[in-house]
Design a protein around this motif. Structure first.
Motif, PDB file in Angstrom:
ATOM      1  N   GLN A   1       0.829  -1.214   0.000  1.00 28.56           N
ATOM      2  CA  GLN A   1       0.000   0.000   0.000  1.00 28.56           C
ATOM      3  C   GLN A   1       0.856   1.253   0.000  1.00 28.56           C
ATOM      4  N   VAL A   2       1.930   1.239   0.828  1.00 28.10           N
ATOM      5  CA  VAL A   2       2.817   2.409   0.894  1.00 28.10           C
ATOM      6  C   VAL A   2       3.513   2.617  -0.452  1.00 28.10           C
ATOM      7  N   MET A   3       3.924   1.515  -1.102  1.00 33.96           N
ATOM      8  CA  MET A   3       4.587   1.644  -2.410  1.00 33.96           C
ATOM      9  C   MET A   3       3.617   2.191  -3.455  1.00 33.96           C
ATOM     10  N   SER A   4       2.320   1.771  -3.372  1.00 37.78           N
ATOM     11  CA  SER A   4       1.338   2.334  -4.302  1.00 37.78           C
ATOM     12  C   SER A   4       1.144   3.821  -4.066  1.00 37.78           C
ATOM     13  N   GLU A   5       1.116   4.229  -2.773  1.00 39.46           N
ATOM     14  CA  GLU A   5       0.994   5.661  -2.480  1.00 39.46           C
ATOM     15  C   GLU A   5       2.212   6.434  -2.988  1.00 39.46           C
ATOM     16  N   VAL A   6       3.403   5.813  -2.842  1.00 38.67           N
ATOM     17  CA  VAL A   6       4.619   6.477  -3.341  1.00 38.67           C
ATOM     18  C   VAL A   6       4.557   6.635  -4.859  1.00 38.67           C
ATOM     19  N   SER A   7       4.073   5.596  -5.567  1.00 39.63           N
ATOM     20  CA  SER A   7       3.952   5.709  -7.017  1.00 39.63           C
ATOM     21  C   SER A   7       2.926   6.768  -7.403  1.00 39.63           C
ATOM     22  N   GLN A   8       1.834   6.870  -6.617  1.00 39.26           N
ATOM     23  CA  GLN A   8       0.846   7.915  -6.877  1.00 39.26           C
ATOM     24  C   GLN A   8       1.447   9.296  -6.689  1.00 39.26           C
ATOM     25  N   MET A   9       2.246   9.452  -5.608  1.00 41.23           N
ATOM     26  CA  MET A   9       2.919  10.736  -5.387  1.00 41.23           C
ATOM     27  C   MET A   9       3.894  11.046  -6.523  1.00 41.23           C
ATOM     28  N   GLU A  10       4.560  10.017  -7.053  1.00 46.30           N
ATOM     29  CA  GLU A  10       5.471  10.223  -8.183  1.00 46.30           C
ATOM     30  C   GLU A  10       4.698  10.696  -9.414  1.00 46.30           C
ATOM     31  N   ASN A  11       3.508  10.107  -9.629  1.00 43.44           N
ATOM     32  CA  ASN A  11       2.685  10.541 -10.759  1.00 43.44           C
ATOM     33  C   ASN A  11       2.237  11.992 -10.588  1.00 43.44           C
TER      34      ASN A  11
ATOM     35  N   SER B   1       8.664   6.064   6.152  1.00 38.22           N
ATOM     36  CA  SER B   1       7.752   5.027   6.625  1.00 38.22           C
ATOM     37  C   SER B   1       7.979   3.709   5.887  1.00 38.22           C
ATOM     38  N   ALA B   2       8.291   3.792   4.581  1.00 38.64           N
ATOM     39  CA  ALA B   2       8.560   2.562   3.817  1.00 38.64           C
ATOM     40  C   ALA B   2       9.826   1.876   4.312  1.00 38.64           C
ATOM     41  N   SER B   3      10.881   2.644   4.603  1.00 39.06           N
ATOM     42  CA  SER B   3      12.109   2.040   5.131  1.00 39.06           C
ATOM     43  C   SER B   3      11.871   1.407   6.489  1.00 39.06           C
ATOM     44  N   LEU B   4      11.011   2.050   7.354  1.00 37.56           N
ATOM     45  CA  LEU B   4      10.695   1.474   8.655  1.00 37.56           C
ATOM     46  C   LEU B   4       9.940   0.163   8.499  1.00 37.56           C
ATOM     47  N   SER B   5       8.998   0.119   7.570  1.00 37.68           N
ATOM     48  CA  SER B   5       8.258  -1.125   7.331  1.00 37.68           C
ATOM     49  C   SER B   5       9.189  -2.225   6.812  1.00 37.68           C
ATOM     50  N   GLU B   6      10.133  -1.859   5.929  1.00 33.55           N
ATOM     51  CA  GLU B   6      11.078  -2.853   5.425  1.00 33.55           C
ATOM     52  C   GLU B   6      11.968  -3.405   6.542  1.00 33.55           C
ATOM     53  N   SER B   7      12.407  -2.515   7.450  1.00 32.10           N
ATOM     54  CA  SER B   7      13.237  -2.993   8.566  1.00 32.10           C
ATOM     55  C   SER B   7      12.450  -3.934   9.478  1.00 32.10           C
ATOM     56  N   LYS B   8      11.161  -3.588   9.752  1.00 34.46           N
ATOM     57  CA  LYS B   8      10.331  -4.470  10.565  1.00 34.46           C
ATOM     58  C   LYS B   8      10.129  -5.817   9.885  1.00 34.46           C
TER      59      LYS B   8
END
Length: 262
Positions: free
Chosen positions: A32-42, A164-171
């Motif tokens: 979900q976070v990656m989709s939001e990041v892609s939306q922000m990129e768009n 937030s994405a890096s924190l989720s990846e570390s978890k």
């Protein structure tokens, strides 16, 4: 004891399923976070496209302003040339037409008044055009400031999403390491259990072979009683085949080791 061991195995399976569900939830959140990041990129790409369009509009406005200034300069030059020509003609005709000075003077004054009105009109038009150009420049500057602020806001939001994405990846990586550690612990406990089962089987086979090879004589009743009393005593608490009890850590050894890895 088998029921306790089965309950323990069920608890371990339940904890394993819970860990897998948690991992799947974390993966869903990461997606979900990656989709939001892609939306922000768009959105950022759209903002950049709008900025490029505004820049092209600004270039067009500057080009139009330059063309208008050049046209105005050309008109001023033509007007100056016309004034100079008129002045020259007036001087020439003044010498030639002294006799008709009154009539020509009136006509010249009328023409001069008309020219002055035309000059004043052109001057007012040029001032209005300059004011319009300045107004357009102010508007373009304000639009550029607004776009810069929006770009900064998008950049801050993007940085927050990346954090937030890096924190989720570390978890997620930490949970994966915990799952690997639990699997390794289960494998070690299973190996130790198989070794204990093999040792118990070998001891049992040795005891049976010793009993079959050395039968008890009828006249040795005291020895028989002692052997029967020894047989009636409970045997050491070795784990039965198929059980998950650890002979060194006890019945709750594996259950105590599992939370330590969490």
């Amino acid at each position: 004891e088998r029921a306790n061991q089965a309950a323990k195995m069920q608890d371990m399976e339940a904890s394993k399923n819970a860990m897998e569900q948690l991992c799947s939830k974390l993966r869903d959140q990461l997606d979900q976070v990656m989709s939001e990041v892609s939306q922000m990129e768009n959105e950022k790409r759209n903002a950049m496209q709008q900025l490029c369009s505004l820049q092209s509009d600004l270039d067009d406005a500057q080009r139009q302003r330059e063309e208008m200034s050049q046209a105005e300069m050309q008109r001023e030059r033509a007007f100056q040339e016309q004034v100079q020509a008129l002045q020259q003609r007036a001087l020439n005709r003044e010498a030639e037409l002294q006799d008709a000075a009154q009539r020509s003077e009136k006509t010249l004054e009328q023409k001069l008044h008309e020219k002055q009105r035309a000059v004043e009109l052109q001057t007012s038009i040029a001032e209005d055009q300059e004011k319009n150009i300045r107004h357009l420049e102010d508007l373009l500057k304000e639009q550029g400031d607004v776009l810069a602020r929006e770009r900064n806001d998008h950049q801050r939001g993007l940085n927050a999403l990346r954090a937030s994405a890096s924190l989720s990846e570390s978890k997620t990586s930490l949970l994966q390491e915990q799952v690997v550690a639990l699997r390794q612990q289960l494998q070690r406990e299973h190996q130790e259990l198989m070794a204990s089962e093999r040792a118990w089987s070998s001891d049992r086979a040795a005891l049976l072979s010793a009993v079959t090879n050395h039968p008890i004589a009828p006249e040795k009743t005291g020895a028989a009683k002692r052997s029967s009393s020894a047989k009636s005593r409970p045997s050491p608490a070795w784990p039965k085949p198929g059980s998950t009890r650890c002979p060194w850590h006890g019945a709750h050894g594996s259950k105590k080791l599992a939370p330590a890895l969490m």
